[in-house]
Design an enzyme around this catalytic site. Structure first.
Site, PDB file in Angstrom:
ATOM      1  CE1 TYR A 139      41.200  32.830   3.970  1.00 40.10           C
ATOM      2  CE2 TYR A 139      40.164  33.665   1.973  1.00 40.10           C
ATOM      3  CZ  TYR A 139      41.148  32.923   2.589  1.00 40.10           C
ATOM      4  OH  TYR A 139      42.082  32.253   1.824  1.00 40.10           O
ATOM      5  CG  ASN A 162      46.751  24.788   8.694  1.00 37.22           C
ATOM      6  OD1 ASN A 162      47.140  24.221   9.697  1.00 37.22           O
ATOM      7  ND2 ASN A 162      45.944  24.226   7.814  1.00 37.22           N
ATOM      8  CB  CYS A 170      43.721  26.285   5.751  1.00 39.67           C
ATOM      9  SG  CYS A 170      45.212  25.565   5.019  1.00 39.67           S
ATOM     10  CG  HIS A 171      41.883  22.383   1.238  1.00 44.23           C
ATOM     11  ND1 HIS A 171      42.372  21.636   2.291  1.00 44.23           N
ATOM     12  CD2 HIS A 171      40.813  21.677   0.754  1.00 44.23           C
ATOM     13  CE1 HIS A 171      41.650  20.539   2.429  1.00 44.23           C
ATOM     14  NE2 HIS A 171      40.694  20.535   1.503  1.00 44.23           N
ATOM     15  CD  GLU A 197      38.020  18.442   0.348  1.00 42.69           C
ATOM     16  OE1 GLU A 197      37.069  19.205   0.641  1.00 42.69           O
ATOM     17  OE2 GLU A 197      39.052  18.351   1.028  1.00 42.69           O
TER      18      GLU A 197
END
Length: 200
Positions: A139, A162, A170-171, A197
């Site tokens: 962040y 979001n 945003c993850h 991912e």
């Protein structure tokens, strides 16, 4: 067209009739420009996702835990009450999400409508796609990225609100200590997306 709808209304209410009636209604409102927000739901490894789009683009992706009916109600109040289930407008978005969850898509190139975000939140959300697939930023790093290094909490709020999770990633924003942090879809969904991912 109205005769077809009248005929369908007078027929016995089986699932085929209801589907034809829905298709006829959808076609009519699309043709007459009466549909402001189209929506559908899709299954995914992180649960059912509601997709909603205006003519400008995808405006909302919502997890089941957000209560899809409540999300549609919010869209009706904030954007337009002219909402109808119309999967056709969302075919491209649904296909892109399928490819993402299959591990064959790493970037979303969908037209987006940012009508639900404003000010600093919109600024933060517009920069989140710069966080590459399979990587994360804290962040604090995102606050620095948008030129407001002291706005760590505001970045957290921008991520939490979001309206386009998964597509606007945003993850990929985590805590400075390596903790996963909160997520609109739940911590389990966030962990699943990051693992998807990282395994690619």
């Amino acid at each position: 067209m109205s005769e077809n709808i009248t005929g369908l209304l007078s027929a016995p209410a089986d699932s085929g009739t209801l589907a034809r009636l829905r298709d006829a209604l959808t076609a009519r409102v699309e043709t007459e420009g009466l549909l402001d927000i189209a929506y559908t739901t899709v299954d995914s490894p992180v649960g059912s996702l509601l997709l909603a789009a205006t003519e400008r683009g995808l405006v909302r992706v919502a997890y089941a835990r957000e209560d899809h009916d409540a999300v549609l109600d919010t869209l009706a109040h904030k954007l337009s009450p002219r909402i109808l289930r119309s999967p056709g407008r969302l075919d491209r978005a649904a296909r892109a999400l399928d490819e993402y969850f299959e591990g064959t898509r790493t970037v979303f190139d969908l037209p987006l409508d940012h009508a639900l975000s404003h000010g600093f939140r919109r600024l933060v959300q517009s920069r989140l796609p710069e966080i590459g697939y399979g990587t994360t930023l804290s962040y604090k790093q995102v606050a620095e990225l948008v030129g407001s290094p002291a706005a760590v909490r505001a970045v957290g709020t921008a991520c939490a609100t979001n309206p386009l999770p998964v597509v606007v990633p945003c993850h990929r924003v985590v805590k400075s200590d390596g903790g996963i942090g909160r997520y609109v879809g739940g911590v389990e969904a966030k962990a699943a997306l990051l693992k998807l991912e990282s395994d690619a």
